[in-house]
Design an enzyme around this catalytic site. Structure first.
Site: not given
Lengths: 575, 91
Positions: B14-16
């Protein structure tokens, strides 16, 4: 007055000459005043946030136009943070407890940025800077200050700054920005990457005293290729750089035309001409000079620029950037090649009498396996969808090679078990730079997918000459018949085993050696990018048959001087 | 209240972009939505806050718990589940 020269990390190629513009972001101080009612403070916050939203939209549009959607994504992320309910909620709470909008904003962004900054993974912790950047923007608006001090640049200047945030870099006007130099930052910082995309010369990581050394308006010269910053150089030196700058620019035009053609011998055989690249900034330069690939990607710069080893993520980003620049052309990544002559601070180097015969290159990688595995993971992950190869330096023994390959297999297994995406078919080979490897190529072929001759070390080790020692430097002769025999033996043995063999030492780019090497049947010549156009021209002049004649004649001589003399005549013939 | 435990398969976690899509999807619903990273022993945070979602440090293969509460709790949970299960629209 003798000029002062400062050295930084070359981040984006190009020379810039002009006045320094010192960018010192306004100290945004929170005014000490009594808070008005919570409603008034909150409506001020909301209005500032609305204006920040408009500014970010403008920046995002401008960057998308100049550098593409991907570069603009950072401002979309900033807009999301601006709308973040956690940020808003915390500001509201603090205002309701009696703080001014400014105080509440600073406290809330510090708290939230602090949460991110404390995270272990660089990818996440780096986002703290974005929260701060957003907080700063809103605070600046609350204080009624204009968009950015960089708007004050009115004549073409070299920007000198402590560091540049993504917002700063985005608001640079390319027509007024000759280049930029920062005290902080590394090759992977957002500003360095953007500079390369936009083609603005840049040097980063100049060190803490940069701003003290460069008063505003100071005349400076910077070279983004070497990382040198000259403060108040005299006219003669400035003239010299001016000349180099226009030479590089006009050369570029000629080169670009020649670069489009592949290297082919006079009888139509394709030969690869590739570049040796020492950092991300020169990969583009290599292509502009006509490189058909990277025959040697040195990775030492990653290990020597910091007091700790580079993280997997950092390496992954750098490798991927280079692979992307090379757009499908082959890239040979050489694993860590350092030693006691230039030790990084984080490795336990003993005092060595002979660092070149000591603990270095593959020997370190086999001892410090965590360091080695981190690098291999980064390469294998970055290689997905690209044409990459891995090469071990200074191998002198088959057992060493087998152990290194075992580690590659272990790393691949670990990646597969963790379901991390990686390229599983990356060829693994060695650099032939010890006489031991050169004479054992037939045996090493068992575990090496390809070979690349590293002639600088091969010459040094074969002739037992340290070329850094002025007393014996004249004995350092890469065209020495002993070295040439080892090269020929290597190529013959590799070909007998059906293996590809290239050369990434300086010899590959020397015009007086190219006809001989072509005659030996070398598959690839990898050299300094600037030597490529001439090498391609020379190869185009020779048939394989003629090259073989030249090579076998050259091998009849007993000294380097005789060979050089013979080759001088051949080159005149081919000019 | 509705709750689900899901594994995040996306390579960046859960990034970018995945983090953005997750938060944007959550923000479409009026329900209160909380999320927690059980692989990292975190606390529940507001799923509509990009900053708080980033602080969870959700990496590839981590398991997260999503809790929704409100008028459209079931729809919100279904939307977030399908977003993650579709690997954020990437094959």
């Amino acid at each position: 007055m003798p000029e002062k020269i400062l050295q930084g990390i070359p981040a984006s190629d190009g020379i810039a000459i002009g006045p320094a513009f010192r960018y010192i972001p306004a100290e945004l101080t929170v005014p000490a005043r009594a808070a008005e009612s919570a409603d008034v403070e909150l409506s001020r916050f909301d209005a500032a946030r609305e204006q920040a939203r408009v500014e970010l939209q403008g920046l995002s549009n401008a960057i998308e136009k100049r550098a593409g959607k991907e570069e603009a994504a950072i401002f979309e992320a900033h807009r999301e943070m601006l709308n973040d309910p956690a940020l808003e909620g915390r500001v509201r709470e603090l205002v309701e407890s009696g703080q001014t909008a400014e105080q509440a904003l600073v406290n809330a962004t510090d708290e939230l940025a602090g949460l991110l900054a404390g995270m272990n993974d660089e990818l996440f912790s780096a986002r703290a800077l974005d929260v701060k950047d957003v907080g700063r923007r809103v605070l600046r608006i609350l204080l009624g200050l204009p968009d950015t001090a960089l708007g004050a640049v009115t004549e073409p200047s070299v920007i000198v700054a402590e560091d540049l945030t993504p917002s700063d870099t985005a608001s640079l006007d390319p027509s007024l920005t000759l280049g930029f130099v920062t005290a902080q930052g590394g090759l992977t910082s957002h500003s360095a990457i953007l500079a390369r995309t936009l083609g603005i010369p840049a040097i980063v990581g100049m060190g803490n005293n940069l701003l003290e050394n460069v008063p505003g308006g100071t005349f400076i010269v910077m070279d983004g290729r070497t990382g040198e910053l000259l403060i108040e150089p005299d006219e003669e030196i400035t003239g010299r750089y001016q000349k180099v700058k226009s030479q590089r620019e006009s050369q570029m035009q000629i080169l670009k035309a020649a670069a489009e053609k592949d290297a082919v011998t006079a009888n139509g055989r394709r030969v690869e001409v590739a570049a040796n690249v020492g950092e991300a900034a020169t990969a583009r330069d290599a292509i502009e000079h006509g490189a058909e690939g990277i025959g040697l990607l040195r990775t030492e710069f990653l290990y020597l620029e910091d007091t700790q080893p580079p993280s997997e993520e950092k390496q992954f980003h750098i490798y991927r950037e280079i692979f992307e620049v090379m757009a499908g052309r082959p890239v040979i990544v050489r694993t860590l090649d350092i030693g006691g002559d230039k030790p990084p601070s984080y490795l336990p180097f003993p005092t060595e009498m002979n660092p070149f015969l000591g603990w270095r290159a593959i020997r370190i990688s086999l001892d410090e396996q965590d360091l080695f595995k981190t690098q291999l993971r980064a390469i294998l992950r970055a290689a997905v969808g690209h044409h990459a190869r891995i090469m071990f330096p200074m191998v002198s023994d088959l057992d060493e090679l087998r152990r290194a390959r075992d580690i590659v297999d272990t790393v691949k297994r670990d990646l597969a078990l963790a379901s991390v995406e990686f390229a599983f078919d990356v060829p693994v080979g060695i650099m032939v730079e010890t006489p031991a490897a050169a004479v054992m190529v037939d045996a090493l072929a068992e575990a090496s997918d390809f070979f690349s001759l590293g002639t600088n070390d091969l010459t040094q080790y074969t002739l037992a000459v340290d070329r850094g020692n002025a007393k014996v430097a004249n004995l350092f002769q890469p065209l020495h018949p002993a070295v040439l025999r080892l090269i020929k033996q290597t190529i013959d043995a590799a070909r007998a085993k059906g293996k590809w063999v290239g050369m990434c030492g300086e010899l590959a780019g020397m015009t007086k050696a190219i006809p001989i090497l072509l005659g030996f049947g070398l598959d690839e010549f990898s050299m300094n990018p600037r030597a490529i156009p001439e090498a391609k021209r020379l190869i185009g002049q020779l048939t394989d048959e003629r090259a073989r004649e030249v090579a076998s004649h050259a091998m009849t001589f007993g000294t380097a001087a005789e060979i050089e003399n013979y080759m001088k005549g051949i080159l005149t013939e081919l000019a | 209240m509705a709750e689900a435990t899901i594994q995040v398969k996306h390579k960046v976690g859960l990034h970018a972009r995945p983090a953005s899509l997750f938060v944007q999807t959550a923000a479409k619903f009026s329900s209160a939505i909380k999320v927690k990273n059980i692989s990292a022993n975190g606390n529940f945070v507001d799923a509509k806050s990009i900053i708080m979602v980033l602080t969870l440090g959700v990496m590839k293969d981590h398991e997260i718990v999503i809790q929704t509460e409100g008028a459209d709790a079931d729809a919100a949970l279904a939307a977030l589940k399908s977003l993650i299960e579709s690997n954020f629209g990437e094959s």
